[in-house]
Motif scaffolding. Structure first.
Motif, PDB file in Angstrom:
ATOM      1  N   TYR A   7      -1.766  -8.683   6.748  1.00 42.30           N
ATOM      2  CA  TYR A   7      -1.214  -7.373   6.391  1.00 42.30           C
ATOM      3  C   TYR A   7       0.085  -7.099   7.137  1.00 42.30           C
ATOM      4  CZ  TYR A   7      -5.476  -6.358   3.891  1.00 42.30           C
ATOM      5  OH  TYR A   7      -6.494  -6.406   2.993  1.00 42.30           O
ATOM      6  N   VAL A   8       0.131  -7.528   8.419  1.00 48.97           N
ATOM      7  CA  VAL A   8       1.362  -7.299   9.184  1.00 48.97           C
ATOM      8  C   VAL A   8       2.513  -8.112   8.601  1.00 48.97           C
ATOM      9  CG1 VAL A   8       2.416  -7.520  11.448  1.00 48.97           C
ATOM     10  CG2 VAL A   8       0.106  -6.665  11.246  1.00 48.97           C
ATOM     11  N   PHE A   9       2.211  -9.332   8.151  1.00 50.62           N
ATOM     12  CA  PHE A   9       3.257 -10.145   7.516  1.00 50.62           C
ATOM     13  C   PHE A   9       3.738  -9.504   6.224  1.00 50.62           C
ATOM     14  CE2 PHE A   9       2.350 -13.981  10.088  1.00 50.62           C
ATOM     15  CZ  PHE A   9       3.654 -14.343  10.319  1.00 50.62           C
ATOM     16  N   LEU A  10       2.795  -9.024   5.426  1.00 50.44           N
ATOM     17  CA  LEU A  10       3.170  -8.354   4.173  1.00 50.44           C
ATOM     18  C   LEU A  10       4.056  -7.153   4.460  1.00 50.44           C
ATOM     19  CD1 LEU A  10       2.867  -7.803   1.134  1.00 50.44           C
ATOM     20  CD2 LEU A  10       0.816  -6.520   1.664  1.00 50.44           C
ATOM     21  N   ALA A  11       3.668  -6.357   5.471  1.00 53.42           N
ATOM     22  CA  ALA A  11       4.464  -5.179   5.797  1.00 53.42           C
ATOM     23  C   ALA A  11       5.842  -5.575   6.298  1.00 53.42           C
ATOM     24  CB  ALA A  11       3.734  -4.347   6.846  1.00 53.42           C
ATOM     25  N   ALA A  12       5.914  -6.671   7.073  1.00 48.88           N
ATOM     26  CA  ALA A  12       7.214  -7.104   7.588  1.00 48.88           C
ATOM     27  C   ALA A  12       8.131  -7.535   6.450  1.00 48.88           C
ATOM     28  CB  ALA A  12       7.025  -8.240   8.584  1.00 48.88           C
TER      29      ALA A  12
END
Lengths: 100, 165
Positions: A7-12
């Motif tokens: 999820y953090v990668f997607l948000a980044a």
């Protein structure tokens, strides 16, 4: 297993696309839409960490972010309409009368 | 396995919508891509077990903000509806540098909540208790109400036709 990293990668990635759009667009409407993308990226981070750590505070903060984003869009579009009425254009490269 | 697949498909929709916002030729298509992206973000919230936020996202963003942007596109007719390539080269360069930096540091950071999701899905009641309890977020909630009122008054004042008052 889907971890919080996904999820953090997607948000980044979403934030980076929004940042690029905000820097490269000339139309003010597109700049405002890119800012909405970046705010959504921040919201995904908040909700992901809230969900994986088992507390709901992040969801409350994300709902406040949504409210502030809606207010920002409303005032931003009002300013944009004033700009368009004065200059007959929404090109940000032409709006230089307040530039130092 | 099915979870990864669902996450992958939803992420592709989110990123495709975001790319459409930035790269679509016509501004109208960019607004429609924004709607796609925001609805996909609502789907991301559902996979995270935040149904309340998913509903709020659909109501406020897909129902309100996208319509606001459509109004903005309709009211500002100009030759700038079509996207042109940016003159400055700093935008792609700085975005790529920023992206490399952010992804590098995310990959290096050890986030504390590891493993499976901890929150039970559909826990709307506890969200409401957190927002409205005086010890947690009741005061910020009221302040957000005042902020929305101020934004509404300011938007009406700015967008008025009559210059006299």
């Amino acid at each position: 297993m889907v971890t919080v990293y996904h999820y953090v990668f997607l948000a980044a990635v979403l934030f980076i696309i929004g940042a690029y759009g905000m820097l490269s667009a000339r139309n003010a409407v597109r700049v405002l839409m890119s800012i909405e993308l970046m705010l959504n990226a921040a919201n995904i981070n908040l909700v992901a960490f809230s969900s994986y750590s088992g507390t709901v505070s992040g969801q409350a903060l994300a709902s406040f972010v949504i409210a502030v984003a809606a207010a920002e869009a409303g005032v931003g579009i009002a300013i944009l309409l004033v700009l368009y009425r004065r200059m007959r254009s929404v090109n940000l490269r032409e709006a230089v009368s307040m530039r130092w | 396995m099915i979870q990864e697949l669902v996450f992958l498909v939803i992420s592709l929709f989110v990123i495709a919508g975001a790319a459409g916002v930035v790269f679509a030729q016509r501004l109208f298509h960019a607004v429609l891509s924004l709607a796609l992206c925001l609805l996909s973000v609502a789907a991301v919230y559902i996979t995270l077990g935040a149904e309340f936020l998913a509903v709020i996202q659909v109501l406020v963003y897909a129902g309100g903000v996208v319509v606001l942007f459509l109004f903005a596109v309709m009211l500002t007719r100009s030759d700038l509806q079509l996207r042109r390539e940016p003159l400055e080269s700093f935008a792609p360069v700085s975005a790529v540098l920023f992206g490399v930096l952010v992804l590098f540091y995310i990959a290096r950071t050890g986030f504390v909540p590891q493993g499976e999701r901890a929150l039970a899905p559909g826990d709307v009641a506890s969200v409401g208790q957190v927002i409205f309890s005086p010890k947690a977020y009741a005061l910020p909630f009221e302040l957000v109400g005042i902020l929305l009122l101020a934004a509404m008054v300011g938007a009406i004042y700015l967008a008025r036709r009559d210059e006299r008052w």
